[in-house]
Design an enzyme around this catalytic site. Structure first.
Site: not given
Length: 250
Positions: A61, A147, A174, A206
């Protein structure tokens, strides 16, 4: 270990799992699936192991320092090194992409969670893995999943696919990830000749994108990640931002 060791965060599904599968199946890597839910990671690893592939899993995590430290300790004790780190884990909490819990959060809470996960968590994981990357007998590869909308130029281009989509939190996170790429390319390049790059997998079906009908397959989204994860020691590609079609302007 004679095999190349690769850790992929957020790899129990989607692009991460597709990347793990292809690295193990096509390139013979020893892949470690990092999964926030340990059971999901173990299940994914066992399915690939049943094919005879070298796949392991670890609870990871990236918002937990203890989880990151435990994962680093596990890899060190079992494998003694890390050759490839793929920072794939991330969240998208902008409008239209929120779950039941996050829909009740304030705007500030959503921003804080997005940046804490996508930027701070990614940076903390990378820092924790540097000692293991130093032990690699290869030139390490570090890949950050980014991205196209993290490109300032592309975000202002009306012809860009995502131009009219309001993802300020995700896109901003991003952009910060791309700055991590810039810094680590310089720092790790000087220290260990590592290759550090940012990759946009494109629009992929996704959970992150709510399985957008216009998206491609995770296996296709994994292509450019795969290419940069498997470059030889003579390849000097570093400090780049690209997708499967070529360079993306910063």
């Amino acid at each position: 270990m004679s095999k190349t060791i690769a850790l992929i965060s957020g790899a129990n599904q989607g692009i991460g799992l597709a990347t793990a599968t292809r690295l193990a199946r096509e390139h013979g890597y020893q892949v470690i699936i990092g999964s926030r839910n340990a059971d999901n990671g173990l299940k994914a690893a066992k399915e690939l192991q049943s094919e005879g592939l070298s796949v392991d899993s670890v609870q990871l995590d990236i918002t937990s320092d203890d989880s990151i430290a435990n994962a680093a300790r596990y890899i060190d004790e079992k494998y003694g090194k890390l050759d490839v780190l793929i920072n794939n884990a991330g969240i998208l909490l902008d409008i239209g992409a929120r779950g039941e819990v996050t829909s009740k959060m304030s705007l500030r809470q959503l921003w804080d969670l997005t940046l804490s996960t996508n930027v701070t968590g990614t940076a903390c994981l990378t820092e924790a893995m540097i000692p293991l990357l130093r032990k690699s007998s290869q030139r390490p590869r570090v890949i950050f999943v980014s991205s196209r909308m993290a490109s300032l130029a592309e975000s202002l281009n009306p012809k860009t696919l995502y131009y009219k989509i309001d993802y300020k939190m995700y896109d901003s996170s991003k952009v910060a990830v791309n700055m991590l790429v810039s810094n680590y390319a310089r720092i790790l390049g000087e220290e260990m000749k590592a290759r550090v790059n940012a990759v946009c997998p494109g629009l992929v079906q996704t959970q992150l994108t709510n399985y957008n009908a216009y998206g491609g397959k995770p296996e296709d989204g994994a292509q450019r990640i795969l290419e940069l994860a498997t470059v030889g020691d003579d390849d000097e590609t570093t400090g780049t931002f690209s997708d499967s079609n070529g360079p993306i302007p910063w």
